[in-house]
Design an enzyme around this catalytic site. Structure first.
Site, PDB file in Angstrom:
ATOM      1  N   HIS A   8       2.488 -50.771 -46.467  1.00 56.37           N
ATOM      2  CA  HIS A   8       1.713 -49.937 -45.535  1.00 56.37           C
ATOM      3  C   HIS A   8       0.301 -49.687 -46.069  1.00 56.37           C
ATOM      4  CE1 HIS A   8       5.251 -49.007 -43.015  1.00 56.37           C
ATOM      5  NE2 HIS A   8       5.900 -49.015 -44.158  1.00 56.37           N
ATOM      6  N   ASN A  53       8.974 -45.947 -38.481  1.00 61.92           N
ATOM      7  CA  ASN A  53       8.289 -47.148 -38.007  1.00 61.92           C
ATOM      8  C   ASN A  53       8.272 -47.143 -36.482  1.00 61.92           C
ATOM      9  OD1 ASN A  53       7.687 -48.489 -40.497  1.00 61.92           O
ATOM     10  ND2 ASN A  53       9.816 -49.151 -40.651  1.00 61.92           N
TER      11      ASN A  53
END
Length: 486
Positions: A56, A129
């Site tokens: 990320h 997510n």
């Protein structure tokens, strides 16, 4: 004496007995801290990159608020959900997963969806997510999985062979792979995608009664996705497309919003449900556990400084408040350690004191010193506990809810191994056009894989999910479905 065989070893050279399953107390955990191999893998993995996030790395963030729209107090005592109309400030970070800080926004990848609620009882993070599931279900496999998404150590190129080799040897990934290779694998913008807590969590009410829950953030902008050809074009022309879109929407007062819902499962159902409800590679049917509205999230303010707010923001599924507890999900159990540990390494031991991470309520504890301690460090107040100087003390009513554990401590796999039904259901839910696109996408993605045996093994998984699915992919790759699968 050397280790002349091919045994996997720890960093101190001892052979590893099980690299697939972490040690838990019985089949449903919790994970035991005595699993030194798991701790070493996770701790080392968190320190493999300096200084951007290991995963990320590239993201965009915004400030906003959450407003309760439905009374859920019979399920949870969490203060920020205590009354309809209550507003809580929040910060959100959207991200891609595998790419570096300078990578393109429009790649095929899950999108991180991390929300920090600044509640009156301390911060609460939902770190999920844009997919309701994940590729693996035990944290011990996470470093290996992410290595396949990163660059080859010799060529420094992305390595589709590693990606599909791992997936084909880890059939639990099939559900998420099907999701990722479908239309939702490339969202049109961060605003036009749903968000999920993914894991199962536990809500506990004031009476101590609990339920299992799953979080769903549903975009009010509608779901929109990019055709792969368009995504590739944008990646070359404007690699920061999603970052720019979010910033401009908020600057233009077109404030994006999501409705938050939960699925609620009675505790006892966990023992009889047809899928293990703690397996993050599986979903709960909304026919069995319908969505219940909780509130609405609105993003209405851009960061003033990207580094100070977006880059230094730290999130962890272990940042919890009273009324929210964890579940025996083995992937979640590993994340409870790994995320806070990553932030201590990347940002520092005092990352929680930075303005973007600091709770809106007073912090009272006995933690002192450490690098970059920029507040008054507790001045001359008492610095140990218990003490005779009226220092802060525990409040037993805020203990995490208890739950029974039993069994023999060992590396235990999940009991349920049906990795095909839900992936097949997802394929069958798609329109004919969507099915055409996912087949073509998978064929394109698998074509560069070097070993035919990897392709054939993966075709077998797709075939078990749905014979049409597997047969069409095999045909596209010029291969046959393996006879033993048929």
């Amino acid at each position: 004496m050397g280790n002349n065989n091919n045994n996997l070893t720890t960093s101190w050279g001892a052979p590893v007995g099980d690299n697939q399953n972490s040690i838990t107390a019985g089949s449903r955990g919790p994970t035991l801290i005595q699993d030194v191999h798991l701790l070493e893998k996770l701790a080392h993995f968190n320190r493999e990159r300096v200084p951007e996030r290991v995963v990320h790395a590239k993201g965009a963030g915004a400030h906003g608020y959450f407003e309760v729209t439905n009374d859920v107090t019979k399920y949870t005592k969490a203060d920020f959900l205590s009354e309809v109309g209550k507003r809580t400030p929040l910060f959100i970070r959207f991200s891609t997963v595998a790419g570096e800080n300078g990578s393109a926004d429009t790649v095929r990848d899950p999108r991180g969806f991390a929300v920090k609620f600044y509640t009156e009882e301390g911060n609460y993070d939902i770190v999920g997510n844009n997919t309701p599931i994940f590729f693996i279900r035990d944290a011990i496999k996470f470093p290996d999985f992410i290595h396949t998404q990163k660059r080859h150590p010799q060529t420094h190129l992305k390595n589709p062979t590693a990606v599909w080799d791992f997936w084909s040897l880890s059939p639990e990934s099939l559900h998420q792979v099907t999701y990722l290779m479908g239309d939702r694998g490339i969202p049109a913008t961060f605003r036009h995608m749903h968000g999920f807590g993914s894991h199962t969590f536990k809500w506990t009410n004031k009476d101590g009664d609990g339920v299992w829950i799953k979080y769903h953030f549903k975009t009010e902008q509608g779901v929109k996705n990019l055709h792969p050809d368009v995504a590739t074009k944008i990646a070359g022309e404007n690699p920061d497309y999603h970052t720019e879109d979010l910033f401009n929407a908020i600057e233009n007062k077109d404030f994006p919003a999501w409705k938050l819902y939960v699925q609620i499962m009675p505790l006892e159902d966990a023992n009889t449900y047809r899928f293990d409800p703690f397996d993050v590679t599986k979903t709960w049917s909304q026919k069995d556990y319908p969505l219940i509205e909780v509130g609405r999230m609105v993003l209405d303010r851009n960061p003033e400084n990207y580094f100070a707010e977006v880059e230094q923001a730290t999130f962890s599924p272990g940042t919890l408040v009273p009324g929210v507890d964890v579940s025996p999900d083995k992937m979640l159990q590993g994340r409870l350690f790994a995320y806070h540990d990553a932030h201590r390494y990347r940002v520092g031991a005092n990352h929680q004191a930075l303005p973007i991470n600091r709770p809106r309520t007073d912090v009272k504890n006995y933690q002192r010193d450490g690098q970059m301690r920029f507040d008054d460090n507790g001045k001359g107040s008492v610095y140990y506990e218990p003490n005779s100087y009226n220092g802060p003390t525990e409040s037993p009513e805020n203990k995490q809810a208890s739950f029974p554990v039993s069994g023999i401590a060992e590396s235990v796999a999940y009991d349920h191994n049906d990795h095909y039904t839900q992936a097949g259901d997802l394929y069958r839910l798609m329109s004919k056009e969507e099915q055409d696109r996912i087949v073509q996408t998978i064929v394109n993605e698998m074509t560069p894989v070097e070993k035919e045996e990897i392709k054939v093994r993966q075709i077998g998984h797709f075939y078990k999910a749905d014979p049409d699915f597997g047969t069409r992919i095999a045909k596209g790759l010029g291969l046959e479905v393996p006879q033993e699968v048929k």
